[in-house]
Scaffold this active site. Structure first.
Site, PDB file in Angstrom:
ATOM      1  N   GLU A  79       7.497 -10.934  11.579  1.00 19.71           N
ATOM      2  CA  GLU A  79       6.657 -11.112  12.783  1.00 19.71           C
ATOM      3  C   GLU A  79       5.208 -10.688  12.499  1.00 19.71           C
ATOM      4  O   GLU A  79       4.256 -11.373  12.883  1.00 19.71           O
ATOM      5  CB  GLU A  79       7.255 -10.247  13.908  1.00 19.71           C
ATOM      6  N   LYS A 136      -2.667   5.977  -3.949  1.00 19.57           N
ATOM      7  CA  LYS A 136      -3.722   6.924  -3.536  1.00 19.57           C
ATOM      8  C   LYS A 136      -3.577   8.244  -4.270  1.00 19.57           C
ATOM      9  O   LYS A 136      -2.452   8.737  -4.435  1.00 19.57           O
ATOM     10  CB  LYS A 136      -3.632   7.177  -2.021  1.00 19.57           C
ATOM     11  N   PRO A 141      -2.327   0.327  12.340  1.00 22.06           N
ATOM     12  CA  PRO A 141      -3.005  -0.564  13.290  1.00 22.06           C
ATOM     13  C   PRO A 141      -2.250  -0.688  14.615  1.00 22.06           C
ATOM     14  O   PRO A 141      -2.810  -1.158  15.596  1.00 22.06           O
ATOM     15  CB  PRO A 141      -3.028  -1.903  12.549  1.00 22.06           C
ATOM     16  N   HIS A 201      -6.997   9.967  -1.227  1.00 17.07           N
ATOM     17  CA  HIS A 201      -6.244   9.890   0.031  1.00 17.07           C
ATOM     18  C   HIS A 201      -6.984  10.534   1.205  1.00 17.07           C
ATOM     19  O   HIS A 201      -6.924  10.031   2.328  1.00 17.07           O
ATOM     20  CB  HIS A 201      -4.872  10.516  -0.161  1.00 17.07           C
ATOM     21  N   TYR A 239       3.364   9.731  -0.630  1.00 16.93           N
ATOM     22  CA  TYR A 239       4.495   9.142   0.100  1.00 16.93           C
ATOM     23  C   TYR A 239       5.823   9.382  -0.634  1.00 16.93           C
ATOM     24  O   TYR A 239       6.890   9.250  -0.028  1.00 16.93           O
ATOM     25  CB  TYR A 239       4.340   7.626   0.280  1.00 16.93           C
ATOM     26  N   ASN A 250      -9.914   7.989   4.720  1.00 21.30           N
ATOM     27  CA  ASN A 250     -10.167   9.084   5.675  1.00 21.30           C
ATOM     28  C   ASN A 250     -11.538   9.726   5.471  1.00 21.30           C
ATOM     29  O   ASN A 250     -11.700  10.926   5.718  1.00 21.30           O
ATOM     30  CB  ASN A 250      -9.056  10.138   5.591  1.00 21.30           C
ATOM     31  N   ASP A 262       0.838  -1.200   0.000  1.00 19.93           N
ATOM     32  CA  ASP A 262       0.000   0.000   0.000  1.00 19.93           C
ATOM     33  C   ASP A 262       0.872   1.249   0.000  1.00 19.93           C
ATOM     34  O   ASP A 262       1.514   1.568   1.001  1.00 19.93           O
ATOM     35  CB  ASP A 262      -0.885  -0.027   1.254  1.00 19.93           C
TER      36      ASP A 262
HETATM   37  P1  A2P Z   1       9.898   0.316  12.234  1.00 18.44           P
HETATM   38  O1  A2P Z   1       9.350   0.742  10.902  1.00 18.44           O
HETATM   39  O2  A2P Z   1      11.127   1.073  12.636  1.00 18.44           O
HETATM   40  O3  A2P Z   1      10.058  -1.180  12.334  1.00 18.44           O
HETATM   41  P2  A2P Z   1       1.805   1.404  12.279  1.00 18.44           P
HETATM   42  O4  A2P Z   1       1.769   0.171  11.436  1.00 18.44           O
HETATM   43  O5  A2P Z   1       0.701   1.504  13.270  1.00 18.44           O
HETATM   44  O6  A2P Z   1       1.927   2.663  11.457  1.00 18.44           O
HETATM   45  O7  A2P Z   1       3.134   1.314  13.181  1.00 18.44           O
HETATM   46  C1  A2P Z   1       4.391   1.450  12.598  1.00 18.44           C
HETATM   47  C2  A2P Z   1       5.418   1.697  13.691  1.00 18.44           C
HETATM   48  O8  A2P Z   1       5.511   0.557  14.522  1.00 18.44           O
HETATM   49  C3  A2P Z   1       6.778   1.926  13.102  1.00 18.44           C
HETATM   50  O9  A2P Z   1       7.416   2.881  13.933  1.00 18.44           O
HETATM   51  C4  A2P Z   1       7.452   0.565  13.206  1.00 18.44           C
HETATM   52  O10 A2P Z   1       8.838   0.714  13.368  1.00 18.44           O
HETATM   53  C5  A2P Z   1       6.832  -0.016  14.446  1.00 18.44           C
HETATM   54  N1  A2P Z   1       6.646  -1.476  14.335  1.00 18.44           N
HETATM   55  C6  A2P Z   1       6.055  -2.157  13.330  1.00 18.44           C
HETATM   56  N2  A2P Z   1       6.014  -3.470  13.591  1.00 18.44           N
HETATM   57  C7  A2P Z   1       6.609  -3.636  14.783  1.00 18.44           C
HETATM   58  C8  A2P Z   1       6.875  -4.777  15.580  1.00 18.44           C
HETATM   59  N3  A2P Z   1       6.511  -5.989  15.195  1.00 18.44           N
HETATM   60  N4  A2P Z   1       7.505  -4.579  16.773  1.00 18.44           N
HETATM   61  C9  A2P Z   1       7.873  -3.331  17.175  1.00 18.44           C
HETATM   62  N5  A2P Z   1       7.644  -2.216  16.458  1.00 18.44           N
HETATM   63  C10 A2P Z   1       7.019  -2.363  15.274  1.00 18.44           C
END
Ligand code: A2P
Length: 271
Positions: free
Chosen positions: A236, A78, A186, A108, A53, A137, A48
């Site tokens: 993960e 978008k 999320p 967007h 961006y 949005n 996405d």
């Molecule tokens: P990074 O990109 O440095 O790994 P969202 O999806 O809500 O936008 O959240 C993204 C944020 O959460 C980013 O700062 C990302 O950091 C971090 N993040 C994403 N997956 C994980 C994870 N499994 N464990 C810890 N931090 C994570």
């Protein structure tokens, strides 16, 4: 939902993988290319991006270099609503991405109102630049304004969604209108990961807080778009199809909502 639980069928008949990689705030260049490549290697088949961006070229390069057939990957971009014509901007996105079509093209945010850009979005679809079109949005009221004038209906609304932003009235309203909600941020852009209540559920299940938050979205029938630029986190975040949150876990997470179950898409607008 498809039989394997990995995709949903949109109102227009197209399938969308329920887990996608979000690349907001991933800078164009090596970092973005690595991120997309790692995700494809980890089994993601949905990426996405957005005109705003500034990383469509890198996303496109990573898609091509992955060797995964184009038709196996669901690509979203978008329309940046400070542009004038969504159709012309779609064509530019295709050039940057180096693809013949995107799977999904969405407005967007509803800057200048929810309806003016839709004609261009519909033309983009008719011309084959996008297989599905939708919005992002949009509050329920804005969605209804659009539905009142649309020839082709939007099939998704991408909004910030998590147990802490559990926009129940927006979700219920979208479900009634056959519009799928896609959850961006999320993990609350990371700030929900340290919450004790999420952490306790994760510990009991032998999972991580990120997996619990992503799984909650899936069990809510949302398409979910976590972002990470770290390979091990990308992997993960994809390990979310081999466990289930119980009804009690879901209820405990539902209780974290801070929006009052709103039908709004945003608490604060940037436009
Ligand atoms: P990074 O990109 O440095 O790994 P969202 O999806 O809500 O936008 O959240 C993204 C944020 O959460 C980013 O700062 C990302 O950091 C971090 N993040 C994403 N997956 C994980 C994870 N499994 N464990 C810890 N931090 C994570």
């Amino acid at each position: 939902m498809t039989a394997d639980g990995r995709a949903r069928v949109l109102a227009d008949g197209n399938e969308i993988p329920v887990l996608g990689l979000g690349v907001w705030q991933v800078p164009e260049g090596r970092e973005c290319e690595d991120t997309v490549r790692w995700a494809l290697e980890a089994g993601y088949r949905h990426v996405d991006t957005a005109q705003a961006y500034g990383n469509e070229r890198s996303v496109g390069r990573a898609l091509r270099e992955s060797g995964v057939p184009r038709e196996d990957i669901f690509v979203t971009t978008k329309f940046y609503p400070r542009g004038k014509d969504a159709e012309a901007e779609a064509q530019r996105s295709l050039e940057r991405l180096g693809v013949d079509y995107v799977d999904l093209y969405i407005i967007h945010w509803p800057q200048g109102g929810p309806t003016w850009a839709w004609d261009g979005m519909q033309r983009a679809r008719e011309r084959g630049y996008a297989r599905s079109i939708g919005v992002s949005n949009f509050s329920l009221g804005e969605l209804d304004e659009l539905l009142a004038v649309a020839d082709t209906r939007p099939v998704v609304n991408q909004v910030q969604f998590s147990p802490f932003e559990d926009r129940r009235a927006l979700l219920d309203g979208c479900e009634q209108r056959d519009v799928v909600i896609e959850a961006y941020s999320p993990l609350g852009t990371g700030r929900h990961l340290g919450d004790d209540r999420v952490g306790r559920i994760a510990d009991r299940l032998g999972r991580t807080p990120a997996q619990v938050l992503i799984r909650w979205c899936l069990q809510r029938d949302l398409v979910v778009l976590p972002k990470s630029t770290h390979r091990e986190r990308i992997e993960e975040n994809a390990q979310v199809f081999d466990f289930t949150l119980t009804d009690d876990d879901m209820a405990a997470l539902d209780a974290l909502d801070t929006t009052g179950g709103t039908d709004r898409a945003r608490e604060r607008k940037w436009w």
